[in-house]
Design a protein around this motif. Structure first.
Motif, PDB file in Angstrom:
ATOM      1  N   ARG A  17     -31.955  26.559   3.090  1.00 32.95           N
ATOM      2  CA  ARG A  17     -31.717  27.753   2.283  1.00 32.95           C
ATOM      3  C   ARG A  17     -30.304  28.277   2.518  1.00 32.95           C
ATOM      4  N   ARG A  21     -28.001  26.051   0.588  1.00 27.48           N
ATOM      5  CA  ARG A  21     -28.205  26.262  -0.847  1.00 27.48           C
ATOM      6  C   ARG A  21     -27.546  27.543  -1.327  1.00 27.48           C
ATOM      7  N   ARG A  68     -29.474  27.952  -9.577  1.00 24.41           N
ATOM      8  CA  ARG A  68     -30.607  27.622  -8.720  1.00 24.41           C
ATOM      9  C   ARG A  68     -31.398  26.433  -9.277  1.00 24.41           C
ATOM     10  N   ARG A  69     -31.497  26.342 -10.599  1.00 29.64           N
ATOM     11  CA  ARG A  69     -32.238  25.229 -11.212  1.00 29.64           C
ATOM     12  C   ARG A  69     -31.620  23.888 -10.807  1.00 29.64           C
ATOM     13  N   ASP A 109     -32.419  23.120  -7.193  1.00 33.98           N
ATOM     14  CA  ASP A 109     -33.796  22.652  -7.039  1.00 33.98           C
ATOM     15  C   ASP A 109     -33.943  21.210  -7.524  1.00 33.98           C
ATOM     16  N   ASN A 117     -32.659  18.927  -4.804  1.00 35.67           N
ATOM     17  CA  ASN A 117     -33.601  18.759  -3.699  1.00 35.67           C
ATOM     18  C   ASN A 117     -34.758  17.846  -4.079  1.00 35.67           C
TER      19      ASN A 117
END
Length: 271
Positions: A109, A112, A122-123, A126, A129
């Motif tokens: 986190r 990120r 953020r998309r 994600d 990841n």
């Protein structure tokens, strides 16, 4: 049902390899579980964090090549460990099984949210990841080779376009310097800056000519002729004056007034 889940969790924890930095603190956590928040529980929490801190530092070392100092990584891991100690329920299995993903999640986190040179939605983070996890799973399978985009998409439950977007963000924590070297298969090389284009001055000239067209079309024929002879044929004002049978001062005034009119038509001067 809850009892069966606890038994399965404990069974997995017994078969999982224990590390040298995994102390036996079951009695300590059992005491903490029966205490309300207060000074005594805080002391036991501090004791548990101290006991498990070497494990947190070991997890932090996994992230040492991502551009963050080791000291900062250890502090972030310690914060994750503190959260794990405070939230741990001894009835749900071994502490290590709960603490490892908690600490790892805290470190991820941090990367990120704080260590991207550019703001990445953020998309996309994600997607990155999910693609990385699917890629790791596929390559660790027996006989696993480098997976294709289609295989990663199937494993991660994503579309192939989403996988490509995630792959492009795999190594995007930090921007590369324009002075970074690039090498080619023929042995040559250059910097990234060498591959960038430069402003094309002709574009500005085209834009200026287009902007001047309207104003030029509205000038009287004599003024258009004077501007053509002066700026396209490179004739002096004296030669233009002799050719048109007027004075050089008159030519100078007409050039000045015509240019100002064209610039106003192009929006460069106030009307």
């Amino acid at each position: 049902m809850l009892t069966e889940r606890i038994d399965r969790t404990r069974s997995r924890s017994r078969t999982r390899r224990r590390h040298d930095d995994a102390p036996d603190t079951s009695a300590l956590f059992a005491r903490m579980a029966g205490l309300e928040p207060g000074a005594e529980r805080d002391l036991l929490c501090e004791e548990a964090v101290t006991a498990w801190l070497p494990m947190a530092h070991r997890i932090a070392r996994r992230f040492r090549d991502k551009g963050e100092s080791m000291e900062d990584l250890q502090q972030i891991a310690a914060l994750g460990l503190l959260k794990a100690v405070n939230r741990y329920d001894p009835t749900l299995g071994a502490f290590e099984s709960y603490a490892v993903p908690t600490i790892t999640g805290e470190l991820r986190r941090h990367f990120r949210d704080h260590l991207w040179d550019l703001h990445v939605p953020r998309r996309v983070q994600d997607l990155r990841n999910a693609v990385r996890a699917a890629h790791r799973t596929l390559t660790q399978q027996p006989g696993g080779q480098r997976p294709s985009v289609a295989q990663i998409a199937e494993q991660a439950g994503l579309t192939e376009d989403e996988v490509r977007e995630g792959l492009s963000a795999m190594e995007s924590y930090q921007a590369r310097s324009l002075d970074a070297e690039m090498s080619f298969s023929d042995g040559g090389g250059c910097t990234i800056a060498d591959t960038l284009g430069e402003p094309e001055p002709a574009y500005d000239r085209v834009a200026e000519r287009e902007a001047a067209k309207e104003g030029l079309s509205r000038l009287p024929e004599r003024e258009r002729t004077i501007l053509y002879l002066r700026f396209f044929r490179d004739m002096t004002q004296i030669r233009i004056a002799d050719l048109l049978g007027i004075s050089q001062m008159h030519v100078s005034r007409l050039i000045r007034e015509s240019c100002a009119r064209v610039r106003r038509e192009a929006g460069e001067l106030p009307a």
